[in-house]
Design an enzyme around this catalytic site. Structure first.
Site, short mmCIF file in Angstrom:
data_model
loop_
_atom_site.label_atom_id
_atom_site.label_comp_id
_atom_site.label_asym_id
_atom_site.label_seq_id
_atom_site.Cartn_x
_atom_site.Cartn_y
_atom_site.Cartn_z
N LYS A 29 -6.27 10.85 -1.36
CA LYS A 29 -5.59 9.63 -1.78
C LYS A 29 -6.55 8.44 -1.81
O LYS A 29 -6.48 7.58 -2.68
CB LYS A 29 -4.37 9.33 -0.89
CG LYS A 29 -3.49 8.25 -1.52
CD LYS A 29 -2.14 8.08 -0.89
CE LYS A 29 -1.30 7.11 -1.75
NZ LYS A 29 -0.33 6.34 -0.97
N GLY A 70 10.16 -2.77 5.05
CA GLY A 70 9.70 -3.27 3.76
C GLY A 70 10.10 -2.27 2.69
O GLY A 70 11.02 -1.46 2.88
N ALA A 71 9.41 -2.29 1.58
CA ALA A 71 9.77 -1.42 0.45
C ALA A 71 9.79 0.05 0.86
O ALA A 71 10.75 0.78 0.57
CB ALA A 71 8.78 -1.64 -0.70
N ASN A 119 -0.79 3.75 4.88
CA ASN A 119 -2.04 4.04 4.19
C ASN A 119 -3.19 4.23 5.16
O ASN A 119 -3.20 3.65 6.23
CB ASN A 119 -2.41 2.86 3.29
CG ASN A 119 -1.73 2.93 1.94
OD1 ASN A 119 -1.60 4.00 1.36
ND2 ASN A 119 -1.30 1.78 1.44
N ASN A 128 -7.19 5.26 -4.16
CA ASN A 128 -6.90 3.92 -3.64
C ASN A 128 -8.13 3.03 -3.56
O ASN A 128 -8.05 1.82 -3.85
CB ASN A 128 -6.28 4.02 -2.23
CG ASN A 128 -4.82 4.38 -2.25
OD1 ASN A 128 -4.30 4.97 -1.32
ND2 ASN A 128 -4.11 4.02 -3.32
#
Lengths: 303, 303
Positions: free
Chosen positions: A187, A12-13, A105, A191
């Site tokens: 993070k 993916g990205a 993540n 998030n």
């Protein structure tokens, strides 16, 4: 470790971008590609960067891990909602010395990979960057950001520095985390509120979110809950860090966090990694987190 | 008081229904009508009840309060988001003995009307009913429900009983509240979570809301916050009442609370009355209400 051959699992990205950059930097990069296989094979990988375009017209695209074979470094860039596939996907890519770097993540990925493939192989990385796959094989990067790498439950090693150096020579601002878990919690401080509330407030960007009456207080209150859970887990995050997260978000303008993009494009949202994992830690340490609970229940309904 | 002439201010679903029922019961009812004026004047009022239809083909529809003149009882059935219009609308309807009954949601209406028109005139009523205006002048009632009436900061008086008797003889299950404010807080125990979360969870009915994982705990936790605010304001609501609110909601099936209908039909939602008013009481009494705050901020964003 002297690594040369890199396997990218999940194109993916995130996978296309970091794999593409390493290939541009001279590494022997192999992409395991699912939906974009034909496009990547025919057209290569295109990275639209803030300062220009990189087109890798011939890349090693593979439809199966067997076709890649053992690599020096495996980069896991799947959505965490597909983690169930990893025990089948990774073994053909591993030999005794292969390192596994997850760029996913959340809190659960390193422990999961460590348990399945051995803790000594595992590194984690946090991507502070905005990437969007705009067409098959094509990724747009809105601002450079940075990548923070660390070892699982260990301080950086010689291989950590080697991998970081490879990213740097490919043009990526790459830093080392002395304590990867602490970096992951930091993070989450960003998030949890921003990825979650931009969805729950109706699918709006961070600029519109911050402009809502009373919302900045709610964002800070959610951050304070994450800070409290981290604290109970032995990780100290000071108040100034929380304040700074608001300060750095304002100049981002109409920024759409990755989960918001997933939500708006009707893809699965990484609820388990971002909201459920800290909630589980909160339950374990008996930390009250009323806002996180309510937000989590709403996200389960919305996503 | 021997009341005969009734003025209905606000001829949406609530005004048309209760006014229509009183007219059917023989009272001299006058409707102040805004958007449906032509339709009500030409076609009258139509009530679609669970056990049949009532059509009042000739009703007194008025475009201004001056055309109605002084009444014995004024029933306020405007959305609370239009309360700013009341100081101009009500005076032509009042003489020394006129009583004002607000059937609106929330905590603020009786104090507002009392301050403007005199506390001794003011009564309040709580409509436990589902009404939907399905066409101009036409209201559908899904189940009978009940109406609870009380005096503002006083126990029921002779006139309260008279008004209740008039509703009863028109076929409405009408009860008396010894303490109107307590009844309002009890209604908020239901309205705050169900009206709010059905919106915030994506615009879903109560049946789907209750089926979501973890959501019943969040509903109860929100109810507990309302219970705590009420307690700080001197109003005791026991835990069994909270449990009962969940129990009575399950058999309602796919029920859409009034705020959800307003939200889905893109009308203004009564955020001030249902969520902001108890939040203000929480601040005044220093009661922590993290979930109410987060829900309120999200509703401000969504509605």
């Amino acid at each position: 470790m002297g690594f040369e051959k890199v396997a990218i699992v999940g194109s993916g990205a995130v996978g296309l971008y970091y794999g593409g950059m390493l290939a541009r930097g001279g590494k022997d990069v192999h992409f395991l590609v699912r939906s974009d296989y034909e496009a990547v094979r025919a057209e290569g990988v295109r990275l639209l960067l803030p300062d220009g375009e990189i087109h890798l017209d011939r890349v090693n695209a593979h439809a199966s891990p067997e076709s890649i074979g053992a690599a020096d470094l495996v980069i896991v860039a799947l959505k965490t909602t597909s983690n169930g596939a990893l025990p089948a996907l990774l073994p053909p890519l591993l030999n005794d010395g292969t390192a596994i770097l997850t760029l996913q993540n959340g809190l659960d990925n390193e422990p999961f990979l460590a348990e399945t493939f051995g803790a000594e192989r595992i590194l984690g990385g946090l991507c502070f960057i905005c990437l969007n796959r705009v067409a098959p094989g094509t990724v747009k990067n809105f601002f450079p950001g940075c990548l923070t790498l660390g070892e699982y439950r260990r301080p950086p090693e010689e291989r950590t520095r080697e991998i970081a150096a490879a990213f740097r020579s490919a043009g990526i601002d790459c830093r080392l985390a002395e304590d990867l878990l602490e970096t992951r919690w930091r993070k989450l401080v960003w998030n949890v509120p921003f990825n979650g509330l931009t969805i729950a407030a109706g699918g709006i960007d961070t600029e519109r979110l911050l402009a809502l009456p009373g919302m900045t207080d709610e964002i800070k209150a959610l951050m304070t809950e994450i800070q409290a859970i981290a604290g109970a887990a032995g990780i100290r995050i000071d108040d100034a860090f929380l304040e700074r997260q608001i300060d750095i978000t304002r100049p981002m303008g109409p920024y759409r966090p990755s989960s918001l993009i997933d939500f708006l494009e009707r893809r699965s949202v990484e609820i388990e990694s971002i909201w459920e994992a800290p909630l589980r830690e909160a339950v374990r340490h008996n930390v009250p987190t009323p806002r996180l609970r309510l937000l989590y229940a709403l996200l389960r309904a919305l996503c």
